[in-house]
Design a protein around this motif. Structure first.
Motif, short mmCIF file in Angstrom:
data_model
loop_
_atom_site.label_atom_id
_atom_site.label_comp_id
_atom_site.label_asym_id
_atom_site.label_seq_id
_atom_site.Cartn_x
_atom_site.Cartn_y
_atom_site.Cartn_z
N THR A 174 -10.89 -1.72 -5.89
CA THR A 174 -10.35 -0.64 -5.05
C THR A 174 -8.94 -1.00 -4.57
O THR A 174 -8.05 -0.15 -4.57
CB THR A 174 -11.29 -0.36 -3.87
OG1 THR A 174 -12.60 -0.05 -4.39
CG2 THR A 174 -10.80 0.81 -3.03
N LEU A 175 -8.72 -2.25 -4.19
CA LEU A 175 -7.39 -2.70 -3.78
C LEU A 175 -6.40 -2.57 -4.95
O LEU A 175 -5.25 -2.15 -4.76
CB LEU A 175 -7.44 -4.14 -3.27
CG LEU A 175 -8.21 -4.38 -1.97
CD1 LEU A 175 -8.34 -5.88 -1.70
CD2 LEU A 175 -7.54 -3.67 -0.80
N ASN A 176 -6.84 -2.93 -6.15
CA ASN A 176 -6.01 -2.77 -7.34
C ASN A 176 -5.67 -1.31 -7.59
O ASN A 176 -4.53 -0.96 -7.89
CB ASN A 176 -6.71 -3.38 -8.57
CG ASN A 176 -6.38 -4.83 -8.77
OD1 ASN A 176 -5.33 -5.16 -9.29
ND2 ASN A 176 -7.30 -5.70 -8.35
N HIS A 177 -6.67 -0.45 -7.49
CA HIS A 177 -6.46 0.99 -7.69
C HIS A 177 -5.42 1.53 -6.72
O HIS A 177 -4.53 2.29 -7.11
CB HIS A 177 -7.78 1.74 -7.53
CG HIS A 177 -7.63 3.21 -7.51
ND1 HIS A 177 -7.38 3.95 -8.66
CD2 HIS A 177 -7.66 4.10 -6.48
CE1 HIS A 177 -7.27 5.23 -8.34
NE2 HIS A 177 -7.44 5.35 -7.02
N ILE B 57 -2.92 0.03 -5.24
CA ILE B 57 -1.56 -0.38 -5.61
C ILE B 57 -1.08 0.39 -6.84
O ILE B 57 0.06 0.86 -6.88
CB ILE B 57 -1.48 -1.90 -5.83
CG1 ILE B 57 -1.61 -2.61 -4.48
CG2 ILE B 57 -0.18 -2.29 -6.52
CD1 ILE B 57 -1.72 -4.12 -4.56
N HIS B 58 -1.94 0.53 -7.83
CA HIS B 58 -1.55 1.26 -9.05
C HIS B 58 -1.14 2.70 -8.71
O HIS B 58 -0.09 3.17 -9.14
CB HIS B 58 -2.70 1.24 -10.06
CG HIS B 58 -2.45 2.08 -11.27
ND1 HIS B 58 -1.42 1.84 -12.14
CD2 HIS B 58 -3.10 3.18 -11.73
CE1 HIS B 58 -1.44 2.75 -13.11
NE2 HIS B 58 -2.45 3.58 -12.88
N ARG C 24 1.08 -6.08 -2.38
CA ARG C 24 0.86 -5.07 -1.33
C ARG C 24 1.96 -5.15 -0.27
O ARG C 24 2.51 -4.13 0.13
CB ARG C 24 -0.52 -5.31 -0.69
CG ARG C 24 -0.89 -4.38 0.45
CD ARG C 24 -1.34 -3.03 -0.03
NE ARG C 24 -0.25 -2.08 -0.07
CZ ARG C 24 -0.27 -0.91 -0.71
NH1 ARG C 24 -1.33 -0.52 -1.38
NH2 ARG C 24 0.76 -0.11 -0.70
N ARG C 25 2.29 -6.37 0.17
CA ARG C 25 3.36 -6.54 1.17
C ARG C 25 4.69 -6.00 0.64
O ARG C 25 5.40 -5.30 1.35
CB ARG C 25 3.52 -8.02 1.52
CG ARG C 25 2.53 -8.56 2.48
CD ARG C 25 2.93 -9.99 2.88
NE ARG C 25 1.80 -10.68 3.44
CZ ARG C 25 1.28 -11.82 2.96
NH1 ARG C 25 1.82 -12.42 1.93
NH2 ARG C 25 0.24 -12.37 3.54
N GLU C 26 5.01 -6.37 -0.59
CA GLU C 26 6.28 -5.93 -1.19
C GLU C 26 6.30 -4.41 -1.36
O GLU C 26 7.32 -3.76 -1.10
CB GLU C 26 6.50 -6.62 -2.53
CG GLU C 26 6.77 -8.09 -2.40
CD GLU C 26 6.73 -8.83 -3.73
OE1 GLU C 26 6.50 -8.20 -4.79
OE2 GLU C 26 6.92 -10.07 -3.71
N LEU C 27 5.20 -3.85 -1.79
CA LEU C 27 5.12 -2.41 -1.99
C LEU C 27 5.22 -1.67 -0.66
O LEU C 27 5.93 -0.66 -0.55
CB LEU C 27 3.83 -2.04 -2.72
CG LEU C 27 3.64 -0.60 -3.14
CD1 LEU C 27 4.81 -0.09 -3.99
CD2 LEU C 27 2.32 -0.45 -3.90
#
Length: 169
Positions: free
Chosen positions: A50-53, A55-56, A90-93
């Motif tokens: 879910t965390l990957n989703h 970010i994508h 996540r931080r960078e995004l």
């Protein structure tokens, strides 16, 4: 602030989003890799997936807002296979999102984007609508994770937008 504009909305939601993601990742760090990877019956099975989703999809929507274009959609894209890399992305995004909505260049709000949804229907939508979807989508999937954290006895804490620390008003 006399009135809240669409740009103010974007700035407030970006700060809120960063805060909520920090809380989420801090809690997910506490449960360890095995618990994050476990199939919990969630839509994307695990917390990691879910965390990957998130970010994508965030990258896709940010691309639509910035350029009108987006990377190819794959609901199961794995952005990173380890938590620390995922957290750094996540931080960078989140910083990129905050910078984008804080920019004085708002020309992107004038455009439209032809978009085919998961329902197969193609629509011509105003690009500002994607900013709203951006934050709505994140809240939706964060709530799936927070529900799982709650089942593990972890208190997620405050999620109220007006209580966001350092809200840019």
């Amino acid at each position: 602030m006399a009135k809240m504009s669409f740009n103010d909305y974007g700035r407030c939601m970006a700060v809120y989003n960063s805060w909520q993601n920090r809380v989420l990742y801090d809690l997910c760090d506490q449960i360890g890799a095995e618990e994050r990877a476990r199939d919990r019956g969630m839509f994307f099975k695990s917390i990691d997936a879910t965390l990957n989703h998130l970010i994508h999809i965030d990258r896709r929507i940010l691309g639509i807002m910035k350029t009108g274009e987006a990377p190819v959609y794959d609901a199961h894209t794995q952005v990173a296979d380890d938590f620390e890399t995922l957290r750094e992305i996540r931080r960078e995004l989140d910083a990129e999102i905050e910078a984008f909505v804080s920019s004085d260049d708002c020309d992107w709000q004038d455009g439209f984007r032809e978009f085919t949804g998961v329902d197969g229907i193609t629509r011509n939508l105003p690009r500002p609508l994607f900013l709203i979807q951006f934050f709505n989508h994140q809240t939706h999937h964060r709530s799936q994770i927070t529900s799982e954290l709650h089942k593990m006895g972890l208190d997620y804490g405050i999620t109220d937008v007006p209580l966001t620390p350092d809200l840019p008003l």
